[in-house]
Design a protein around this motif. Structure first.
Motif, PDB file in Angstrom:
ATOM      1  N   VAL A   1       0.861  -1.178   0.000  1.00 13.84           N
ATOM      2  CA  VAL A   1       0.000   0.000   0.000  1.00 13.84           C
ATOM      3  C   VAL A   1       0.894   1.224   0.000  1.00 13.84           C
ATOM      4  N   LEU A   2       0.755   2.060  -1.022  1.00 14.29           N
ATOM      5  CA  LEU A   2       1.493   3.315  -1.119  1.00 14.29           C
ATOM      6  C   LEU A   2       0.558   4.448  -0.734  1.00 14.29           C
ATOM      7  N   MET A   3       0.956   5.248   0.233  1.00 14.60           N
ATOM      8  CA  MET A   3       0.121   6.335   0.717  1.00 14.60           C
ATOM      9  C   MET A   3       0.576   7.662   0.102  1.00 14.60           C
ATOM     10  N   THR A   4      -0.364   8.373  -0.554  1.00 17.45           N
ATOM     11  CA  THR A   4      -0.026   9.712  -1.042  1.00 17.45           C
ATOM     12  C   THR A   4       0.130  10.673   0.132  1.00 17.45           C
ATOM     13  N   HIS A   5      -0.710  10.504   1.151  1.00 13.95           N
ATOM     14  CA  HIS A   5      -0.622  11.306   2.373  1.00 13.95           C
ATOM     15  C   HIS A   5      -1.555  10.681   3.398  1.00 13.95           C
ATOM     16  N   LEU A   6      -1.596  11.245   4.595  1.00  6.74           N
ATOM     17  CA  LEU A   6      -2.295  10.585   5.694  1.00  6.74           C
ATOM     18  C   LEU A   6      -3.571  11.299   6.133  1.00  6.74           C
ATOM     19  N   HIS A   7      -4.231  12.026   5.246  1.00 10.43           N
ATOM     20  CA  HIS A   7      -5.570  12.536   5.550  1.00 10.43           C
ATOM     21  C   HIS A   7      -6.547  11.373   5.657  1.00 10.43           C
ATOM     22  N   ALA A   8      -7.603  11.573   6.432  1.00  9.23           N
ATOM     23  CA  ALA A   8      -8.517  10.485   6.783  1.00  9.23           C
ATOM     24  C   ALA A   8      -9.143   9.810   5.575  1.00  9.23           C
ATOM     25  N   ASP A   9      -9.507  10.572   4.548  1.00  7.28           N
ATOM     26  CA  ASP A   9     -10.176   9.971   3.397  1.00  7.28           C
ATOM     27  C   ASP A   9      -9.227   9.152   2.529  1.00  7.28           C
ATOM     28  N   HIS A  10      -7.960   9.100   2.900  1.00 10.17           N
ATOM     29  CA  HIS A  10      -6.980   8.285   2.181  1.00 10.17           C
ATOM     30  C   HIS A  10      -6.439   7.149   3.046  1.00 10.17           C
ATOM     31  N   VAL A  11      -6.390   7.374   4.369  1.00 12.02           N
ATOM     32  CA  VAL A  11      -5.708   6.422   5.246  1.00 12.02           C
ATOM     33  C   VAL A  11      -6.649   5.560   6.080  1.00 12.02           C
ATOM     34  N   ALA A  12      -7.878   6.021   6.320  1.00  7.68           N
ATOM     35  CA  ALA A  12      -8.755   5.311   7.260  1.00  7.68           C
ATOM     36  C   ALA A  12      -9.125   3.913   6.791  1.00  7.68           C
ATOM     37  N   GLY A  13      -9.081   3.674   5.479  1.00  2.65           N
ATOM     38  CA  GLY A  13      -9.392   2.349   4.962  1.00  2.65           C
ATOM     39  C   GLY A  13      -8.340   1.304   5.253  1.00  2.65           C
ATOM     40  N   LEU A  14      -7.251   1.694   5.910  1.00  2.00           N
ATOM     41  CA  LEU A  14      -6.235   0.706   6.288  1.00  2.00           C
ATOM     42  C   LEU A  14      -6.745  -0.300   7.307  1.00  2.00           C
ATOM     43  N   ILE A  15      -7.744   0.098   8.092  1.00  2.00           N
ATOM     44  CA  ILE A  15      -8.210  -0.809   9.152  1.00  2.00           C
ATOM     45  C   ILE A  15      -9.661  -1.198   8.921  1.00  2.00           C
TER      46      ILE A  15
END
Length: 320
Positions: A121-135
């Motif tokens: 998984v490559l993250m563009t940045h850690l705003h919620a609408d991009h990162v929250a789907g990790l869990i």
């Protein structure tokens, strides 16, 4: 007025379906296969956009037949099958923004993949609408076999306890979601950082796109001489920010840097004609950029097959 339509079937009209097709779309870039996943949509208030008079913003929106005060933005996530890795770029919002977002898992499965098959998984940045789907809903890793990669500067900003590096207290909620989302991967030893511009795998390079967040990153995928450049949140709206790259959005941490980044990538894309994508452009968020007047215009990809047929019937004109 006489009704000339009659129903020849001796049965009532079926109920309306009220659902959309599964949200995925594929293209080929060289030997890589790119699948766009629809995470849903979010509405942006027009007043979030800045650095232009409201009258100009309204005129640009109306030119694209966007008349509502709220501007719909898609949530676009990308899967890249390189043949060696199955890579997910960002993970979506999960349940952090209500029912209009959080559809990545169902559309990933509809597209033919399982969450357990994602290895990177490559993250563009850690705003919620991009990162929250990790869990997952129970707090476990939604992608149990994946390593997570985040630019070191981005990780330091959101995750560090060092007051010289961390995000300001004003964005505490964003920080909390980011930390909660990456925590099970850190615990499992699957959270990794990279430096700006690092080559992450053959044909996969990180590209620093600062401004939206300090470590905001795009990713360039290159195969057989073809490129696909995904921009994350370097641009938010097709009606406003192509025509006027200087228009920023309130979510940008550094609007001066975000404008400079946007100008650079638009100029490059218009020059190369390569396929680019962004997280909040209309789904699938893939297209090309052309110069128009003093700014640019968005040229979305046409719907079509993943690979063109070798033998295609061509209609020709009979005119001499």
């Amino acid at each position: 007025m006489t009704n000339i339509l009659t129903r020849s079937i001796d049965a009532p009209v079926p109920s309306k379906i009220n659902t959309q097709v599964p949200g995925y779309y594929r293209i080929a870039v060289g030997d890589f296969e790119i699948t766009a996943l629809y995470d849903g949509y979010v509405d942006f208030d027009r007043n979030l956009f800045m650095h232009a008079p409201d009258s100009e913003i309204q005129a640009l929106l109306q030119k694209m037949y966007i008349n509502a005060p709220a501007i719909q933005g898609s949530g676009n996530i990308y899967v890249v099958n390189t043949g060696s890795n199955l890579i997910l770029v960002d993970t979506g919002a999960a349940d952090t923004f209500g029912e209009s977002l959080g559809w990545v898992e169902r559309n990933l499965i509809a597209s033919g993949y399982q969450p357990s098959q994602i290895d990177t998984v490559l993250m563009t940045h850690l705003h919620a609408d991009h990162v929250a789907g990790l869990i997952a809903a129970d707090g476990s890793r939604a992608f149990p076999n994946a390593d997570i990669y985040v630019a070191k500067r981005e990780a330091d900003f959101w995750l560090s306890d060092d007051p010289q590096l961390r995000a300001p207290d004003a964005v505490a909620q964003v920080t909390q979601i980011a930390r909660r989302s990456v925590a099970p991967y850190i615990e499992a030893g699957r959270f990794k950082t990279f430096e700006a511009g690092d080559m992450l795998a053959p044909g996969v390079r990180s590209m620093p796109l600062p401004g939206h967040t300090p470590g905001h990153t795009g990713f360039v995928f290159t195969s057989e001489g073809e490129r696909f450049f995904t921009w994350g949140d370097a641009i938010h709206n097709q009606a406003l920010q192509f025509a006027r790259p200087e228009i920023a959005i309130e979510f940008d941490v550094d609007t001066t840097a975000s404008v400079a980044t946007r100008r650079a990538i638009l100029a490059e894309a218009a020059s190369t004609g390569e396929i680019v994508s962004a997280a909040h452009l209309p789904f699938p968020g893939m297209g090309r950029v052309r110069i128009e007047g003093d700014g640019y215009a968005w040229v979305p990809l046409e719907f079509g097959p993943v690979h063109r047929a070798e033998h295609v019937h061509i209609y020709t004109s009979s005119r001499k």
